[in-house]
Design a protein around this motif. Structure first.
Motif, PDB file in Angstrom:
ATOM      1  N   PRO A  85     -33.557  -6.510 -26.395  1.00  0.00           N
ATOM      2  CA  PRO A  85     -34.601  -6.266 -27.382  1.00  0.00           C
ATOM      3  C   PRO A  85     -35.970  -6.034 -26.740  1.00  0.00           C
ATOM      4  N   GLU A  86     -36.275  -6.736 -25.671  1.00  0.00           N
ATOM      5  CA  GLU A  86     -37.596  -6.577 -25.055  1.00  0.00           C
ATOM      6  C   GLU A  86     -37.770  -5.177 -24.483  1.00  0.00           C
ATOM      7  N   ALA A  87     -36.700  -4.603 -23.910  1.00  0.00           N
ATOM      8  CA  ALA A  87     -36.772  -3.233 -23.387  1.00  0.00           C
ATOM      9  C   ALA A  87     -36.985  -2.243 -24.531  1.00  0.00           C
ATOM     10  N   LEU A  88     -36.321  -2.478 -25.671  1.00  0.00           N
ATOM     11  CA  LEU A  88     -36.487  -1.612 -26.835  1.00  0.00           C
ATOM     12  C   LEU A  88     -37.914  -1.711 -27.381  1.00  0.00           C
ATOM     13  N   PHE A  89     -38.439  -2.926 -27.466  1.00  0.00           N
ATOM     14  CA  PHE A  89     -39.797  -3.117 -27.947  1.00  0.00           C
ATOM     15  C   PHE A  89     -40.807  -2.482 -26.989  1.00  0.00           C
ATOM     16  N   GLN A  90     -40.530  -2.555 -25.707  1.00  0.00           N
ATOM     17  CA  GLN A  90     -41.408  -1.935 -24.705  1.00  0.00           C
ATOM     18  C   GLN A  90     -41.414  -0.413 -24.906  1.00  0.00           C
ATOM     19  N   LEU A  91     -40.223   0.164 -25.145  1.00  0.00           N
ATOM     20  CA  LEU A  91     -40.122   1.600 -25.418  1.00  0.00           C
ATOM     21  C   LEU A  91     -40.895   1.955 -26.682  1.00  0.00           C
ATOM     22  N   CYS A  92     -40.737   1.156 -27.716  1.00  0.00           N
ATOM     23  CA  CYS A  92     -41.424   1.424 -28.991  1.00  0.00           C
ATOM     24  C   CYS A  92     -42.940   1.343 -28.836  1.00  0.00           C
ATOM     25  N   ARG A  93     -43.434   0.393 -28.046  1.00  0.00           N
ATOM     26  CA  ARG A  93     -44.888   0.300 -27.820  1.00  0.00           C
ATOM     27  C   ARG A  93     -45.402   1.568 -27.148  1.00  0.00           C
ATOM     28  N   LEU A  94     -44.641   2.066 -26.195  1.00  0.00           N
ATOM     29  CA  LEU A  94     -45.009   3.306 -25.519  1.00  0.00           C
ATOM     30  C   LEU A  94     -44.949   4.478 -26.495  1.00  0.00           C
ATOM     31  N   LEU A  95     -43.903   4.516 -27.321  1.00  0.00           N
ATOM     32  CA  LEU A  95     -43.757   5.612 -28.280  1.00  0.00           C
ATOM     33  C   LEU A  95     -44.857   5.619 -29.337  1.00  0.00           C
ATOM     34  N   ILE A  96     -45.340   4.456 -29.722  1.00  0.00           N
ATOM     35  CA  ILE A  96     -46.460   4.407 -30.671  1.00  0.00           C
ATOM     36  C   ILE A  96     -47.656   5.159 -30.091  1.00  0.00           C
ATOM     37  N   LYS A  97     -47.914   4.955 -28.814  1.00  0.00           N
ATOM     38  CA  LYS A  97     -49.036   5.658 -28.159  1.00  0.00           C
ATOM     39  C   LYS A  97     -48.751   7.152 -28.046  1.00  0.00           C
ATOM     40  N   VAL A  98     -47.498   7.507 -27.769  1.00  0.00           N
ATOM     41  CA  VAL A  98     -47.123   8.926 -27.691  1.00  0.00           C
ATOM     42  C   VAL A  98     -47.337   9.597 -29.043  1.00  0.00           C
ATOM     43  N   TRP A  99     -46.910   8.940 -30.115  1.00  0.00           N
ATOM     44  CA  TRP A  99     -47.042   9.538 -31.447  1.00  0.00           C
ATOM     45  C   TRP A  99     -48.485   9.568 -31.916  1.00  0.00           C
ATOM     46  N   LYS A 100     -49.262   8.599 -31.522  1.00  0.00           N
ATOM     47  CA  LYS A 100     -50.687   8.642 -31.849  1.00  0.00           C
ATOM     48  C   LYS A 100     -51.314   9.879 -31.209  1.00  0.00           C
ATOM     49  N   TYR A 101     -50.961  10.135 -29.953  1.00  0.00           N
ATOM     50  CA  TYR A 101     -51.449  11.321 -29.254  1.00  0.00           C
ATOM     51  C   TYR A 101     -50.949  12.597 -29.940  1.00  0.00           C
ATOM     52  N   ALA A 102     -49.637  12.655 -30.221  1.00  0.00           N
ATOM     53  CA  ALA A 102     -49.040  13.858 -30.802  1.00  0.00           C
ATOM     54  C   ALA A 102     -49.617  14.180 -32.173  1.00  0.00           C
ATOM     55  N   ILE A 103     -49.823  13.159 -32.989  1.00  0.00           N
ATOM     56  CA  ILE A 103     -50.370  13.382 -34.330  1.00  0.00           C
ATOM     57  C   ILE A 103     -51.837  13.794 -34.254  1.00  0.00           C
ATOM     58  N   PHE A 104     -52.573  13.188 -33.354  1.00  0.00           N
ATOM     59  CA  PHE A 104     -54.000  13.490 -33.227  1.00  0.00           C
ATOM     60  C   PHE A 104     -54.224  14.914 -32.720  1.00  0.00           C
ATOM     61  N   PHE A 105     -53.492  15.329 -31.685  1.00  0.00           N
ATOM     62  CA  PHE A 105     -53.720  16.634 -31.058  1.00  0.00           C
ATOM     63  C   PHE A 105     -52.764  17.726 -31.532  1.00  0.00           C
ATOM     64  N   GLN A 106     -51.578  17.381 -31.999  1.00  0.00           N
ATOM     65  CA  GLN A 106     -50.561  18.319 -32.427  1.00  0.00           C
ATOM     66  C   GLN A 106     -50.387  19.468 -31.420  1.00  0.00           C
ATOM     67  N   PRO A 107     -50.035  19.123 -30.174  1.00  0.00           N
ATOM     68  CA  PRO A 107     -49.877  20.167 -29.161  1.00  0.00           C
ATOM     69  C   PRO A 107     -48.658  21.043 -29.449  1.00  0.00           C
ATOM     70  N   LYS A 108     -48.676  22.245 -28.931  1.00  0.00           N
ATOM     71  CA  LYS A 108     -47.510  23.122 -29.035  1.00  0.00           C
ATOM     72  C   LYS A 108     -46.383  22.488 -28.213  1.00  0.00           C
ATOM     73  N   PRO A 109     -45.119  22.693 -28.617  1.00  0.00           N
ATOM     74  CA  PRO A 109     -44.002  22.036 -27.916  1.00  0.00           C
ATOM     75  C   PRO A 109     -43.997  22.264 -26.407  1.00  0.00           C
ATOM     76  N   ASP A 110     -44.265  23.489 -25.954  1.00  0.00           N
ATOM     77  CA  ASP A 110     -44.246  23.756 -24.506  1.00  0.00           C
ATOM     78  C   ASP A 110     -45.323  22.957 -23.781  1.00  0.00           C
ATOM     79  N   ALA A 111     -46.514  22.899 -24.362  1.00  0.00           N
ATOM     80  CA  ALA A 111     -47.606  22.134 -23.750  1.00  0.00           C
ATOM     81  C   ALA A 111     -47.288  20.642 -23.775  1.00  0.00           C
ATOM     82  N   PHE A 112     -46.638  20.191 -24.844  1.00  0.00           N
ATOM     83  CA  PHE A 112     -46.269  18.781 -24.971  1.00  0.00           C
ATOM     84  C   PHE A 112     -45.234  18.405 -23.905  1.00  0.00           C
TER      85      PHE A 112
END
Length: 186
Positions: free
Chosen positions: A52-79
């Motif tokens: 569970p701790e590894a999954l939670f660690q992944l989710c914490r990282l993904l929250i930051k990734v999605w915050k970035y993706a939603i804020f900037f909405q980069p094109k898939p290739d640039a992402f």
């Protein structure tokens, strides 16, 4: 503070496309989230004896990734390029991109785009009524009035406009129309 795509955490043990995609979709369904909300994303029985701790660690990282993706909405290739620069493994990039092109991501962006942080209601539709002002002895005047009715996300709002306000509105609408015509001619 502006969102930044975090570096891939080398201590992360989960490098699976499907799990990254599933965690990403859960994050997007509940967005916005904080690191404290991570433990509510998965039930104990869904962990299937995993770490569970590894999954939670992944989710914490993904929250930051999605915050970035939603804020900037980069094109898939640039992402993809940016994730590769930040050492994200191929399966993780694949899982993120599947979620990035999902309907859930589009819904989150649409929901956030329709939010108003200004406190000004969002207009859903308008209606108007025009009338002639009647003075004493039922004699009509040359004054005109209009009542604009706005259906907003905060209820119905009515605005009464006198002749002077109507004239200003008329010229403003003409300026907007001229600007739109100029954009369409390009």
């Amino acid at each position: 503070m502006e969102p930044v795509l975090p570096q891939w955490d080398e201590s992360q043990t989960i490098i699976k496309s499907k799990l990254t995609n599933r965690a990403s979709i859960r994050i997007l369904e509940r967005y916005p989230l904080t690191d404290d909300d991570v433990e509510t994303l998965f039930k104990a029985e869904e962990m299937a004896g995993g770490d569970p701790e590894a999954l939670f660690q992944l989710c914490r990282l993904l929250i930051k990734v999605w915050k970035y993706a939603i804020f900037f909405q980069p094109k898939p290739d640039a992402f993809i390029e940016l994730m590769q620069e930040n050492s994200y493994p191929g399966p993780v990039i694949k899982g993120i991109l599947e979620a990035y092109s999902s309907e859930t991501m589009a819904e989150v962006v649409e929901t956030l785009a329709s939010c108003s942080n200004s406190g000004i209601p969002r207009v859903m539709s308008t209606d108007w009524t025009s009338r002639t002002v009647v003075r004493r002895d039922n004699l009509t005047s040359t004054d005109r009035e209009a009542v604009l009715t706005f259906s907003t996300d905060q209820g119905v709002k009515k605005v009464q406009l006198n002749a002077r306000d109507l004239e200003r509105l008329y010229w403003t609408v003409n300026k907007v129309q001229a600007s739109l015509d100029g954009l369409l001619e390009r």
